[in-house]
Design a protein around this motif. Sequence first.
Motif, PDB file in Angstrom:
ATOM      1  N   ILE A 260       0.838  -1.209   0.000  1.00  0.00           N
ATOM      2  CA  ILE A 260       0.000   0.000   0.000  1.00  0.00           C
ATOM      3  C   ILE A 260       0.870   1.254   0.000  1.00  0.00           C
ATOM      4  O   ILE A 260       0.574   2.234  -0.695  1.00  0.00           O
ATOM      5  CB  ILE A 260      -0.946  -0.018   1.215  1.00  0.00           C
ATOM      6  CG1 ILE A 260      -1.981  -1.146   1.048  1.00  0.00           C
ATOM      7  CG2 ILE A 260      -1.648   1.326   1.377  1.00  0.00           C
ATOM      8  CD1 ILE A 260      -2.822  -1.387   2.281  1.00  0.00           C
ATOM      9  N   GLN A 261       1.950   1.221   0.761  1.00  0.00           N
ATOM     10  CA  GLN A 261       2.861   2.374   0.779  1.00  0.00           C
ATOM     11  C   GLN A 261       3.502   2.593  -0.596  1.00  0.00           C
ATOM     12  O   GLN A 261       3.655   3.729  -1.043  1.00  0.00           O
ATOM     13  CB  GLN A 261       3.939   2.164   1.846  1.00  0.00           C
ATOM     14  CG  GLN A 261       3.407   2.239   3.266  1.00  0.00           C
ATOM     15  CD  GLN A 261       4.464   1.898   4.310  1.00  0.00           C
ATOM     16  OE1 GLN A 261       5.394   1.126   4.023  1.00  0.00           O
ATOM     17  NE2 GLN A 261       4.327   2.454   5.499  1.00  0.00           N
ATOM     18  N   VAL A 262       3.858   1.488  -1.243  1.00  0.00           N
ATOM     19  CA  VAL A 262       4.395   1.601  -2.602  1.00  0.00           C
ATOM     20  C   VAL A 262       3.335   2.181  -3.535  1.00  0.00           C
ATOM     21  O   VAL A 262       3.629   3.013  -4.408  1.00  0.00           O
ATOM     22  CB  VAL A 262       4.879   0.233  -3.111  1.00  0.00           C
ATOM     23  CG1 VAL A 262       5.273   0.315  -4.585  1.00  0.00           C
ATOM     24  CG2 VAL A 262       6.068  -0.252  -2.291  1.00  0.00           C
ATOM     25  N   GLY A 263       2.087   1.762  -3.337  1.00  0.00           N
ATOM     26  CA  GLY A 263       0.996   2.310  -4.140  1.00  0.00           C
ATOM     27  C   GLY A 263       0.854   3.808  -3.972  1.00  0.00           C
ATOM     28  O   GLY A 263       0.593   4.537  -4.942  1.00  0.00           O
ATOM     29  N   VAL A 264       1.048   4.296  -2.761  1.00  0.00           N
ATOM     30  CA  VAL A 264       0.993   5.741  -2.512  1.00  0.00           C
ATOM     31  C   VAL A 264       2.092   6.457  -3.303  1.00  0.00           C
ATOM     32  O   VAL A 264       1.873   7.526  -3.890  1.00  0.00           O
ATOM     33  CB  VAL A 264       1.134   6.036  -1.008  1.00  0.00           C
ATOM     34  CG1 VAL A 264       1.275   7.541  -0.766  1.00  0.00           C
ATOM     35  CG2 VAL A 264      -0.070   5.496  -0.247  1.00  0.00           C
ATOM     36  N   MET A 265       3.284   5.858  -3.347  1.00  0.00           N
ATOM     37  CA  MET A 265       4.384   6.453  -4.109  1.00  0.00           C
ATOM     38  C   MET A 265       4.072   6.479  -5.605  1.00  0.00           C
ATOM     39  O   MET A 265       4.389   7.439  -6.307  1.00  0.00           O
ATOM     40  CB  MET A 265       5.682   5.692  -3.850  1.00  0.00           C
ATOM     41  CG  MET A 265       6.267   5.924  -2.462  1.00  0.00           C
ATOM     42  SD  MET A 265       7.912   5.209  -2.259  1.00  0.00           S
ATOM     43  CE  MET A 265       7.514   3.464  -2.221  1.00  0.00           C
ATOM     44  N   LEU A 266       3.442   5.403  -6.092  1.00  0.00           N
ATOM     45  CA  LEU A 266       3.091   5.375  -7.507  1.00  0.00           C
ATOM     46  C   LEU A 266       2.053   6.437  -7.835  1.00  0.00           C
ATOM     47  O   LEU A 266       2.114   7.074  -8.893  1.00  0.00           O
ATOM     48  CB  LEU A 266       2.565   3.988  -7.885  1.00  0.00           C
ATOM     49  CG  LEU A 266       3.595   2.863  -7.959  1.00  0.00           C
ATOM     50  CD1 LEU A 266       2.928   1.557  -8.331  1.00  0.00           C
ATOM     51  CD2 LEU A 266       4.694   3.193  -8.961  1.00  0.00           C
ATOM     52  N   VAL A 267       1.097   6.636  -6.938  1.00  0.00           N
ATOM     53  CA  VAL A 267       0.097   7.688  -7.138  1.00  0.00           C
ATOM     54  C   VAL A 267       0.777   9.053  -7.183  1.00  0.00           C
ATOM     55  O   VAL A 267       0.450   9.911  -8.020  1.00  0.00           O
ATOM     56  CB  VAL A 267      -0.977   7.643  -6.036  1.00  0.00           C
ATOM     57  CG1 VAL A 267      -1.881   8.866  -6.120  1.00  0.00           C
ATOM     58  CG2 VAL A 267      -1.808   6.372  -6.152  1.00  0.00           C
ATOM     59  N   SER A 268       1.744   9.266  -6.293  1.00  0.00           N
ATOM     60  CA  SER A 268       2.484  10.526  -6.286  1.00  0.00           C
ATOM     61  C   SER A 268       3.260  10.714  -7.583  1.00  0.00           C
ATOM     62  O   SER A 268       3.279  11.812  -8.158  1.00  0.00           O
ATOM     63  CB  SER A 268       3.436  10.560  -5.085  1.00  0.00           C
ATOM     64  OG  SER A 268       4.186  11.757  -5.068  1.00  0.00           O
ATOM     65  N   ALA A 269       3.897   9.635  -8.052  1.00  0.00           N
ATOM     66  CA  ALA A 269       4.641   9.708  -9.314  1.00  0.00           C
ATOM     67  C   ALA A 269       3.701  10.005 -10.476  1.00  0.00           C
ATOM     68  O   ALA A 269       4.024  10.793 -11.380  1.00  0.00           O
ATOM     69  CB  ALA A 269       5.384   8.396  -9.557  1.00  0.00           C
ATOM     70  N   TYR A 270       2.533   9.396 -10.458  1.00  0.00           N
ATOM     71  CA  TYR A 270       1.549   9.612 -11.521  1.00  0.00           C
ATOM     72  C   TYR A 270       1.067  11.058 -11.523  1.00  0.00           C
ATOM     73  O   TYR A 270       0.890  11.667 -12.586  1.00  0.00           O
ATOM     74  CB  TYR A 270       0.377   8.658 -11.318  1.00  0.00           C
ATOM     75  CG  TYR A 270      -0.613   8.630 -12.459  1.00  0.00           C
ATOM     76  CD1 TYR A 270      -0.293   7.992 -13.656  1.00  0.00           C
ATOM     77  CD2 TYR A 270      -1.863   9.220 -12.343  1.00  0.00           C
ATOM     78  CE1 TYR A 270      -1.189   7.962 -14.703  1.00  0.00           C
ATOM     79  CE2 TYR A 270      -2.764   9.193 -13.378  1.00  0.00           C
ATOM     80  CZ  TYR A 270      -2.423   8.562 -14.560  1.00  0.00           C
ATOM     81  OH  TYR A 270      -3.313   8.537 -15.602  1.00  0.00           O
ATOM     82  N   GLN A 271       0.893  11.625 -10.337  1.00  0.00           N
ATOM     83  CA  GLN A 271       0.466  13.015 -10.251  1.00  0.00           C
ATOM     84  C   GLN A 271       1.536  13.954 -10.798  1.00  0.00           C
ATOM     85  O   GLN A 271       1.230  14.954 -11.446  1.00  0.00           O
ATOM     86  CB  GLN A 271       0.137  13.365  -8.800  1.00  0.00           C
ATOM     87  CG  GLN A 271      -1.148  12.736  -8.292  1.00  0.00           C
ATOM     88  CD  GLN A 271      -1.425  13.050  -6.836  1.00  0.00           C
ATOM     89  OE1 GLN A 271      -0.504  13.263  -6.050  1.00  0.00           O
ATOM     90  NE2 GLN A 271      -2.695  13.077  -6.463  1.00  0.00           N
ATOM     91  N   ARG A 272       2.797  13.644 -10.532  1.00  0.00           N
ATOM     92  CA  ARG A 272       3.882  14.459 -11.089  1.00  0.00           C
ATOM     93  C   ARG A 272       3.885  14.379 -12.612  1.00  0.00           C
ATOM     94  O   ARG A 272       4.134  15.376 -13.294  1.00  0.00           O
ATOM     95  CB  ARG A 272       5.224  14.001 -10.532  1.00  0.00           C
ATOM     96  CG  ARG A 272       5.415  14.332  -9.074  1.00  0.00           C
ATOM     97  CD  ARG A 272       6.879  14.424  -8.723  1.00  0.00           C
ATOM     98  NE  ARG A 272       7.076  14.652  -7.309  1.00  0.00           N
ATOM     99  CZ  ARG A 272       8.176  15.188  -6.797  1.00  0.00           C
ATOM    100  NH1 ARG A 272       9.159  15.551  -7.593  1.00  0.00           N
ATOM    101  NH2 ARG A 272       8.306  15.375  -5.504  1.00  0.00           N
TER     102      ARG A 272
END
Length: 251
Positions: free
Chosen positions: A55-67
Amino acid sequence: LAGYTYAEYARRGFTELVLVAFFSLLLFLALSAIARRTSSRQRITFSALGAILTIQVGVMLVSAYQRLLLYEAAYGFTRLRTYTHAFIIWLGVLLGILLLLELLGKLRAFTLAAVLVAIAFGVTLNLLPVDGFIARQNIQRAEQGFELDGIYLQSLSLDATPDLWRLYQEEGIDAALHEQIGGVLACQAAINQADDRPWQAFHLARDRAERLFQAQAAELERFDARYDERDLWVVTVNGTTQDCLIFDWID
């Protein structure tokens, strides 16, 4: 404020986040391979910790996607950004599959899942008309008041031609933008007509584009596509002469 340009901030942040997510997944798989889980309590504890990590990795991917979305909003779409867009979505799908397999106790099937996701990613890029998608997105962005990168628009292959024609024929489009699209199409038509390729070079995108060029030849004539003294193709757009900057290797 820290000395980064907006582009550097978006690119570097996206790359770092994706790398951290990737190595976190490798860490989880390595721990899963070596960790001993002989009791029910050990299995539940490991699965719970693995789920938290995922789930924490998923949060990072969401952040990367937003960038990435910020980057596209600021500068428009390119092939690399479009490929990355699709990649981050499929990486998220793979992450969800990993979590599901861990909860079901079938993590050994992860290799097969990874192969299938890789195939799906490749199929997506083949089914998605990438250049047409880029043309649509960048021109729609220009209609909202952003600057259109006409040089990059010219670098798109003949796959983008049908979408360019549809956008060119749209009612209510800004006059200057309308002419810019027409100039790109006139360049494509002139260079394609002058490019005598063998039959082995035939593909559907070129055939479809040639049919459009033939049907709209009278419309394209007003852009006065011609060979100048520099041995370059030029067109007249909005009263000024512009070079045709289409690159042969794109096709």
